[in-house]
Enzyme design. Sequence first.
Site, PDB file in Angstrom:
ATOM      1  N   ALA A  69       0.803  -1.218   0.000  1.00 47.79           N
ATOM      2  CA  ALA A  69       0.000   0.000   0.000  1.00 47.79           C
ATOM      3  C   ALA A  69       0.841   1.275   0.000  1.00 47.79           C
ATOM      4  O   ALA A  69       0.499   2.242  -0.677  1.00 47.79           O
ATOM      5  CB  ALA A  69      -0.928  -0.005   1.218  1.00 47.79           C
ATOM      6  N   THR A  70       1.918   1.292   0.765  1.00 44.62           N
ATOM      7  CA  THR A  70       2.707   2.524   0.854  1.00 44.62           C
ATOM      8  C   THR A  70       3.283   2.878  -0.510  1.00 44.62           C
ATOM      9  O   THR A  70       3.214   4.041  -0.954  1.00 44.62           O
ATOM     10  CB  THR A  70       3.838   2.349   1.894  1.00 44.62           C
ATOM     11  N   ASN A 152      -7.421   2.118  10.070  1.00 43.33           N
ATOM     12  CA  ASN A 152      -6.721   0.983  10.673  1.00 43.33           C
ATOM     13  C   ASN A 152      -6.601   1.066  12.191  1.00 43.33           C
ATOM     14  O   ASN A 152      -6.393   0.056  12.851  1.00 43.33           O
ATOM     15  CB  ASN A 152      -5.319   0.856  10.057  1.00 43.33           C
ATOM     16  N   GLN A 182      -7.842  -1.928   4.685  1.00 47.65           N
ATOM     17  CA  GLN A 182      -8.485  -2.616   5.810  1.00 47.65           C
ATOM     18  C   GLN A 182      -9.928  -3.004   5.485  1.00 47.65           C
ATOM     19  O   GLN A 182     -10.650  -3.495   6.350  1.00 47.65           O
ATOM     20  CB  GLN A 182      -8.478  -1.721   7.071  1.00 47.65           C
ATOM     21  N   SER A 202      -3.185  -4.025   0.058  1.00 50.35           N
ATOM     22  CA  SER A 202      -1.942  -4.629   0.539  1.00 50.35           C
ATOM     23  C   SER A 202      -2.215  -6.092   0.907  1.00 50.35           C
ATOM     24  O   SER A 202      -3.144  -6.369   1.665  1.00 50.35           O
ATOM     25  CB  SER A 202      -1.472  -3.859   1.776  1.00 50.35           C
ATOM     26  N   HIS A 204      -0.615  -8.264   2.780  1.00 49.71           N
ATOM     27  CA  HIS A 204      -0.354  -8.836   4.118  1.00 49.71           C
ATOM     28  C   HIS A 204      -1.432  -8.523   5.145  1.00 49.71           C
ATOM     29  O   HIS A 204      -1.334  -8.937   6.307  1.00 49.71           O
ATOM     30  CB  HIS A 204       1.044  -8.441   4.627  1.00 49.71           C
ATOM     31  N   THR A 240      11.516  -6.319 -11.763  1.00 51.63           N
ATOM     32  CA  THR A 240      10.916  -7.622 -12.089  1.00 51.63           C
ATOM     33  C   THR A 240       9.672  -7.863 -11.237  1.00 51.63           C
ATOM     34  O   THR A 240       9.720  -7.754 -10.018  1.00 51.63           O
ATOM     35  CB  THR A 240      11.962  -8.742 -11.857  1.00 51.63           C
ATOM     36  N   CYS A 328       3.270   0.729  12.354  1.00 57.43           N
ATOM     37  CA  CYS A 328       4.380   1.582  11.919  1.00 57.43           C
ATOM     38  C   CYS A 328       4.555   2.784  12.830  1.00 57.43           C
ATOM     39  O   CYS A 328       5.579   3.445  12.792  1.00 57.43           O
ATOM     40  CB  CYS A 328       4.220   2.010  10.467  1.00 57.43           C
TER      41      CYS A 328
END
Length: 404
Positions: A69-70, A152, A182, A202, A204, A240, A328
């Site tokens: 996402a970032t 979040n 989220q 994202s 994860h 890649t 974070c």
Amino acid sequence: MIYLDNAATTPISPVVARHLQSAYVDIFGNSSSSHALGKQAEKTLEQARESIASLLGFPKEKIFFSSGATESANIIIQGYAKHLLRTNSPRKEILISEMEHPAVYTTALSLENAGFTMRIIPNGKNGVIDQQALESMLSGHTGIVAIMRVNNETGTIQPIRELSQLVKEKDPGILFMTDIVQAIGKIPLDIAPESVDAWFISGHKIGAPKGTGAFYINSKFRLQPVLFGGGHEGGYRPGTTNVSGAHLLSISIQDSIEHLEKHAQHARTLQYHLVSELTKNRIEFKRTIEAEHSSPFIFSIIVPGQKSADTIQKLSNQEICISSRSACSSNSHSKSRILESLNMPTELIDSVLRISFSAENTAEEVETFAKALGSIVQNRSAKSTVGQPEKEKSFLERPAPHHS
Ligand code: PLP
């Protein structure tokens, strides 16, 4: 180990786990190579793109894979700001909600050095955007409006369809973007290609590996590249391509969307259960956001008088993982910008706990957590009442409060 911090990251989901080995071992070709293995990888990549596009209802040609996402937020916000600068556009304002993740907030803020102004759209009640305030902020100077679907830290849900339509009716030339990290696979997304010009996700957060993600950008909006290299992923995300990751991301999205109702109901049931267990364990608490405005997967509460850093550490010592804010920022000593935006007094901000669920969490885990929290609260309360007059012996001495 009891893991109740799924807003920070999720374990690999059972369905993704079943495909993990084959995704990484069998699909190893470079999707840009012209030989058979390259073609096979390219096919897998395009199938993943197609699957995400049809699940979300957006054109596949404008969905690009990234590392998360970032990176996606940077590519969109910086890329469009560069385009605006290049075309000498008068659109020099970036409007963001008070609750945006640092991926959006700090990217928008960084553009102040390039002549842009970041303006904050104020919260209404429960952190939901004040639509009148938003409308009054829109003008010929607005370049981007960024509003996330689910916050979040608090779980606040924004009515994205209404908000994006409001912006588009006022001025279709404004890029409307939304962080659905989220929300995807957890609640209905409430987005449509007619009014949402960009979104990002994202892997994860939904059971796929870290370092996987994707974003969409409406073809009406040109982005200048912010990363340079080969022309992968529309030239926006050179390097890649992580074909195995894209493949697993598409599997996790398909699985979580297919089971959305069931999983959301499970999270709701866990929340109700947790509320009754907290009450049973005589824990005084208050929800940060009312349930009707919040994702069932994120349960943010204030436990008055209980420092969250201390509580989280004590729970961690008992192998129970929760948090108070985004991972974070959790090592930062500054106050949560998100909680401050709710006008919460400092001492209450220091007492916020975030419990976030996945489909894998169980009622027993919730019970163990509530019991552990109960003994932490009671220990502290017992210590703090030593030597104090009887009447100050805190709420623990009184009947357990009722919470809805
Ligand atoms: N947006 C939201 C709402 C998040 O919860 C996160 C995760 O921390 C991000 C963005 C950033 O995600 P990533 O780790 O993929 O960069």
